[in-house]
Scaffold this motif. Structure first.
Motif, PDB file in Angstrom:
ATOM      1  N   VAL A  34       0.841  -1.200   0.000  1.00 24.35           N
ATOM      2  CA  VAL A  34       0.000   0.000   0.000  1.00 24.35           C
ATOM      3  C   VAL A  34       0.878   1.252   0.000  1.00 24.35           C
ATOM      4  N   LEU A  35       1.916   1.248   0.814  1.00 25.02           N
ATOM      5  CA  LEU A  35       2.812   2.407   0.867  1.00 25.02           C
ATOM      6  C   LEU A  35       3.525   2.621  -0.462  1.00 25.02           C
ATOM      7  N   GLU A  36       3.906   1.547  -1.118  1.00 27.64           N
ATOM      8  CA  GLU A  36       4.558   1.674  -2.424  1.00 27.64           C
ATOM      9  C   GLU A  36       3.601   2.236  -3.469  1.00 27.64           C
ATOM     10  N   GLY A  41       2.707   7.624  -6.516  1.00 30.15           N
ATOM     11  CA  GLY A  41       1.910   8.758  -6.970  1.00 30.15           C
ATOM     12  C   GLY A  41       0.442   8.450  -7.178  1.00 30.15           C
ATOM     13  N   MET A  42       0.048   7.204  -6.936  1.00 24.81           N
ATOM     14  CA  MET A  42      -1.368   6.873  -7.080  1.00 24.81           C
ATOM     15  C   MET A  42      -2.178   7.615  -6.022  1.00 24.81           C
ATOM     16  N   SER A  43      -3.353   8.062  -6.404  1.00 21.33           N
ATOM     17  CA  SER A  43      -4.233   8.731  -5.450  1.00 21.33           C
ATOM     18  C   SER A  43      -5.005   7.685  -4.656  1.00 21.33           C
ATOM     19  N   THR A  49     -10.020   2.066  -6.322  1.00 17.36           N
ATOM     20  CA  THR A  49     -10.655   1.526  -7.530  1.00 17.36           C
ATOM     21  C   THR A  49      -9.985   0.230  -7.949  1.00 17.36           C
ATOM     22  N   ASP A  50      -8.648   0.201  -7.885  1.00 17.69           N
ATOM     23  CA  ASP A  50      -7.904  -0.998  -8.293  1.00 17.69           C
ATOM     24  C   ASP A  50      -8.020  -2.142  -7.289  1.00 17.69           C
ATOM     25  N   TYR A  51      -8.188  -1.811  -6.025  1.00 21.91           N
ATOM     26  CA  TYR A  51      -8.271  -2.808  -4.944  1.00 21.91           C
ATOM     27  C   TYR A  51      -9.588  -2.601  -4.203  1.00 21.91           C
ATOM     28  N   ASP A  52     -10.654  -3.144  -4.762  1.00 18.46           N
ATOM     29  CA  ASP A  52     -11.987  -2.862  -4.222  1.00 18.46           C
ATOM     30  C   ASP A  52     -12.225  -3.411  -2.824  1.00 18.46           C
TER      31      ASP A  52
END
Length: 79
Positions: A34-36, A41-43, A49-52
């Motif tokens: 998650v930190l990576e 730069g992912m919001s 959205t990617d990990y529902d």
């Protein structure tokens, strides 16, 4: 002033999941992952959205965990 809310109860460590690395709510998604994603730069919205299966509080828990973990380390600055 109200007491700060801790979300650390969302961080779990189980030796049978991800070799004992801290994970989000016992899922096979490590705090480090998650930190990576955040560092890339992912919001929040893009990650959610990617990990529902993730919730906003999971992201905040990962950040809180990292903040506490980093305070225990001493960094050596090389000039």
């Amino acid at each position: 002033m109200s007491k700060p809310v801790s979300r650390l109860d969302r961080i779990t460590v189980n030796p049978t999941i991800c070799h004992g690395s801290p994970t989000i709510r016992g899922m096979r998604l490590r705090v480090q992952d998650v930190l990576e994603l955040l560092a890339s730069g992912m919001s929040y919205d893009e990650i959610l959205t990617d990990y529902d299966e993730l919730e906003r509080d999971d992201l905040l828990a990962a950040i809180e965990y990292a903040a506490l973990d980093s305070s225990a380390r001493v960094l050596r600055v090389v000039a």
